[in-house]
Motif scaffolding. Sequence first.
Motif, PDB file in Angstrom:
ATOM      1  N   LEU A 272       0.824  -1.214   0.000  1.00  0.00           N
ATOM      2  CA  LEU A 272       0.000   0.000   0.000  1.00  0.00           C
ATOM      3  C   LEU A 272       0.855   1.258   0.000  1.00  0.00           C
ATOM      4  CD1 LEU A 272      -2.383  -1.918   0.442  1.00  0.00           C
ATOM      5  CD2 LEU A 272      -3.333  -0.206   2.003  1.00  0.00           C
ATOM      6  N   PHE A 273       2.010   1.203   0.651  1.00  0.00           N
ATOM      7  CA  PHE A 273       2.935   2.342   0.638  1.00  0.00           C
ATOM      8  C   PHE A 273       3.357   2.657  -0.797  1.00  0.00           C
ATOM      9  CE2 PHE A 273       7.454   3.607   0.508  1.00  0.00           C
ATOM     10  CZ  PHE A 273       7.365   4.857   1.136  1.00  0.00           C
ATOM     11  N   VAL A 274       3.698   1.619  -1.565  1.00  0.00           N
ATOM     12  CA  VAL A 274       4.111   1.816  -2.954  1.00  0.00           C
ATOM     13  C   VAL A 274       2.939   2.331  -3.788  1.00  0.00           C
ATOM     14  CG1 VAL A 274       4.898   0.646  -5.048  1.00  0.00           C
ATOM     15  CG2 VAL A 274       5.965   0.119  -2.852  1.00  0.00           C
ATOM     16  N   ALA A 275       1.742   1.762  -3.561  1.00  0.00           N
ATOM     17  CA  ALA A 275       0.563   2.207  -4.309  1.00  0.00           C
ATOM     18  C   ALA A 275       0.263   3.677  -4.034  1.00  0.00           C
ATOM     19  CB  ALA A 275      -0.639   1.343  -3.944  1.00  0.00           C
ATOM     20  N   GLN A 276       0.361   4.070  -2.768  1.00  0.00           N
ATOM     21  CA  GLN A 276       0.129   5.470  -2.410  1.00  0.00           C
ATOM     22  C   GLN A 276       1.235   6.364  -2.953  1.00  0.00           C
ATOM     23  OE1 GLN A 276      -0.068   5.008   1.815  1.00  0.00           O
ATOM     24  NE2 GLN A 276      -2.034   3.932   1.747  1.00  0.00           N
ATOM     25  N   LEU A 277       2.441   5.831  -2.992  1.00  0.00           N
ATOM     26  CA  LEU A 277       3.590   6.606  -3.465  1.00  0.00           C
ATOM     27  C   LEU A 277       3.446   6.964  -4.940  1.00  0.00           C
ATOM     28  CD1 LEU A 277       6.405   7.564  -2.283  1.00  0.00           C
ATOM     29  CD2 LEU A 277       7.365   5.525  -3.350  1.00  0.00           C
ATOM     30  N   VAL A 278       2.968   6.003  -5.745  1.00  0.00           N
ATOM     31  CA  VAL A 278       2.855   6.228  -7.193  1.00  0.00           C
ATOM     32  C   VAL A 278       1.449   6.677  -7.596  1.00  0.00           C
ATOM     33  CG1 VAL A 278       4.659   4.540  -7.666  1.00  0.00           C
ATOM     34  CG2 VAL A 278       2.278   3.798  -7.662  1.00  0.00           C
ATOM     35  N   GLY A 279       0.553   6.806  -6.609  1.00  0.00           N
ATOM     36  CA  GLY A 279      -0.792   7.289  -6.900  1.00  0.00           C
ATOM     37  C   GLY A 279      -1.697   6.269  -7.549  1.00  0.00           C
ATOM     38  N   ALA A 280      -1.467   4.974  -7.280  1.00  0.00           N
ATOM     39  CA  ALA A 280      -2.298   3.918  -7.873  1.00  0.00           C
ATOM     40  C   ALA A 280      -3.477   3.601  -6.963  1.00  0.00           C
ATOM     41  CB  ALA A 280      -1.464   2.664  -8.101  1.00  0.00           C
ATOM     42  N   ASP A 281      -4.634   3.400  -7.548  1.00  0.00           N
ATOM     43  CA  ASP A 281      -5.835   3.011  -6.808  1.00  0.00           C
ATOM     44  C   ASP A 281      -6.000   1.494  -6.889  1.00  0.00           C
ATOM     45  OD1 ASP A 281      -6.549   5.610  -6.097  1.00  0.00           O
ATOM     46  OD2 ASP A 281      -7.534   5.937  -8.041  1.00  0.00           O
ATOM     47  N   LEU A 282      -6.127   0.861  -5.726  1.00  0.00           N
ATOM     48  CA  LEU A 282      -6.268  -0.593  -5.673  1.00  0.00           C
ATOM     49  C   LEU A 282      -7.722  -0.970  -5.462  1.00  0.00           C
ATOM     50  CD1 LEU A 282      -3.187  -1.584  -3.452  1.00  0.00           C
ATOM     51  CD2 LEU A 282      -3.336  -1.450  -5.939  1.00  0.00           C
ATOM     52  N   SER A 283      -8.163  -2.007  -6.162  1.00  0.00           N
ATOM     53  CA  SER A 283      -9.529  -2.509  -6.013  1.00  0.00           C
ATOM     54  C   SER A 283      -9.586  -3.555  -4.905  1.00  0.00           C
ATOM     55  CB  SER A 283      -9.994  -3.130  -7.331  1.00  0.00           C
ATOM     56  OG  SER A 283      -9.207  -4.275  -7.647  1.00  0.00           O
TER      57      SER A 283
ATOM     58  N   LEU B  95       4.014  -7.214  -5.493  1.00  0.00           N
ATOM     59  CA  LEU B  95       3.924  -6.025  -6.339  1.00  0.00           C
ATOM     60  C   LEU B  95       3.643  -6.398  -7.795  1.00  0.00           C
ATOM     61  CD1 LEU B  95       6.818  -3.765  -4.978  1.00  0.00           C
ATOM     62  CD2 LEU B  95       4.387  -3.679  -4.422  1.00  0.00           C
ATOM     63  N   ALA B  96       4.303  -7.450  -8.277  1.00  0.00           N
ATOM     64  CA  ALA B  96       4.092  -7.877  -9.664  1.00  0.00           C
ATOM     65  C   ALA B  96       2.663  -8.364  -9.881  1.00  0.00           C
ATOM     66  CB  ALA B  96       5.081  -8.977 -10.029  1.00  0.00           C
ATOM     67  N   GLN B  97       2.092  -9.011  -8.861  1.00  0.00           N
ATOM     68  CA  GLN B  97       0.755  -9.579  -8.985  1.00  0.00           C
ATOM     69  C   GLN B  97      -0.316  -8.501  -9.139  1.00  0.00           C
ATOM     70  OE1 GLN B  97       0.555 -12.959  -9.124  1.00  0.00           O
ATOM     71  NE2 GLN B  97      -1.579 -12.733  -9.737  1.00  0.00           N
ATOM     72  N   ILE B  98      -0.089  -7.327  -8.526  1.00  0.00           N
ATOM     73  CA  ILE B  98      -1.108  -6.266  -8.582  1.00  0.00           C
ATOM     74  C   ILE B  98      -0.669  -5.120  -9.490  1.00  0.00           C
ATOM     75  CG2 ILE B  98      -2.104  -6.794  -6.342  1.00  0.00           C
ATOM     76  CD1 ILE B  98      -0.457  -4.580  -5.115  1.00  0.00           C
ATOM     77  N   GLY B  99       0.406  -5.343 -10.268  1.00  0.00           N
ATOM     78  CA  GLY B  99       0.796  -4.388 -11.293  1.00  0.00           C
ATOM     79  C   GLY B  99       1.491  -3.137 -10.806  1.00  0.00           C
ATOM     80  N   LEU B 100       2.179  -3.207  -9.670  1.00  0.00           N
ATOM     81  CA  LEU B 100       2.916  -2.051  -9.162  1.00  0.00           C
ATOM     82  C   LEU B 100       4.387  -2.162  -9.564  1.00  0.00           C
ATOM     83  CD1 LEU B 100       1.359  -1.673  -5.593  1.00  0.00           C
ATOM     84  CD2 LEU B 100       0.945  -0.249  -7.605  1.00  0.00           C
ATOM     85  N   PRO B 101       5.088  -1.039  -9.735  1.00  0.00           N
ATOM     86  CA  PRO B 101       6.481  -1.078 -10.211  1.00  0.00           C
ATOM     87  C   PRO B 101       7.429  -1.736  -9.215  1.00  0.00           C
ATOM     88  CG  PRO B 101       5.883   1.138  -9.505  1.00  0.00           C
ATOM     89  CD  PRO B 101       4.615   0.341  -9.518  1.00  0.00           C
ATOM     90  N   LEU B 102       8.209  -2.716  -9.703  1.00  0.00           N
ATOM     91  CA  LEU B 102       9.156  -3.415  -8.834  1.00  0.00           C
ATOM     92  C   LEU B 102      10.297  -2.501  -8.396  1.00  0.00           C
ATOM     93  CD1 LEU B 102       9.446  -6.900 -10.607  1.00  0.00           C
ATOM     94  CD2 LEU B 102       7.909  -6.189  -8.776  1.00  0.00           C
ATOM     95  N   GLU B 103      10.559  -1.426  -9.175  1.00  0.00           N
ATOM     96  CA  GLU B 103      11.644  -0.517  -8.811  1.00  0.00           C
ATOM     97  C   GLU B 103      11.394   0.148  -7.455  1.00  0.00           C
ATOM     98  OE1 GLU B 103       9.953  -0.476 -11.589  1.00  0.00           O
ATOM     99  OE2 GLU B 103      11.399  -1.156 -13.102  1.00  0.00           O
ATOM    100  N   ALA B 104      10.123   0.177  -7.031  1.00  0.00           N
ATOM    101  CA  ALA B 104       9.781   0.831  -5.769  1.00  0.00           C
ATOM    102  C   ALA B 104      10.331   0.079  -4.562  1.00  0.00           C
ATOM    103  CB  ALA B 104       8.262   0.963  -5.651  1.00  0.00           C
TER     104      ALA B 104
END
Length: 416
Positions: A315-326, A359-368
């Motif tokens: 969630l930290f990474v999602a919030q960092l990049v501005g991604a909305d999770l379902s 992260l890969a499973q929910i499509g967030l950048p691994l670089e984070a």
Amino acid sequence: MTSTTSRPNLWRRIPLWQKIIAGLVLGVLAGAVMGEQASVFKPLGDIFINGIKMLIVPLVFSTLVVGITGMRDPQKMGRVGARTIALYLVTTAFAIVIGLVAATIFQPGVGADASMSATQQANEAPSLVDIVVGLVPSNPLQAMIEGNILQIIVFAIGLGISLMMIGEKGEPVVRVFESFAEAMYKLTAIVMAFAPFGVFGLMANVSGQYGLDVLLPLAKVIGVVYLACLVHVLVVYTGLLSLVGRLNPVRYLQGIIDALVVSFSSASSSGTLPVSIRCAQKNLGVSEGVSSFVLPVGATINMDGTAIYQGVAALFVAQLVGADLSMMDYGMIVLTGTLASIGTAGVPGAGLIMLSIVLAQIGLPLEAIGVVAGVDRILDMARTSVNVAGDLMVTTLVGKSEKELDLEIYNRRAKA
């Protein structure tokens, strides 16, 4: 003469956990005051960690063999194993949910600096076939030299079952292992006498290495991880002990302090294993057979602390990049994190591997991953403490269910 002899006696009368905590607090203060110069105390910590590592392989191997032969019943061993793995899976799922809830409430990624980066990358997760094949050692001695706990467990279980099957012919060998295990318990006590000084050295070095300039940018995510870890231990573990085991959770917390402090300062579940076995048997009253079987398994497959970290970090990474999770993404985090904790059991760098899978499973950048890699040691101390607390909780519950928990010893700890 009286004054000189009373000082050693006074030192002996102080409970070990109090001396270890004193070493931890003094180490943190020394690191804060001296900064990087506190590394002068690092050899104290290195000596202690080397002493603990020295115990792991002979202690795990001998106690597992003694534990297996002491059960006398293959069906009982299968029942204990099934309950152990089931409990670890349930607590891991709870851990990820707690991490997600904590990150949702406190939102550590909102307002964080997205420009922070690092080059650390996670290793590739092994395939299921590789994991299964890797369980069986081609050379048991090599597995012991390399400290491959999973392979040592498999070989020890096989040897223990074989000694049990040959009956009286195996008794002389069993007695040798029993004597050897007792010697290892005594050596563990000797090494633990040095624990206050070792913990002081470890914490002085860590505290001096991570100054405010490193911690402040990620203070929020560190705080959320630590809070979630505390909630998991005080709510999930104590709740299971109270509701399922009908045991006083305060006495459980009192009995595991030694192991918690060592795990926090060393950030190693396997390294804490000798201390965990000692706490389970001496403080909690779990039988040698159950503790010798459940704890080594837990040290390799139980990753509750890491699971909490997965939830918070995702969630930290999602919030960092501005991604909305379902809601589907949240479900995938729980499912993937729980299964990945088994798939990466015993693999070096398992925490980063698990995070990369999630992260890969929910499509967030691994670089984070690199954003939190800089303070991974600080986070690992909390993760490992939760893992060790979970190992001892499961061991206590399994011991109670198998009627191999000495309630007199368990309850006596509260008065100590």
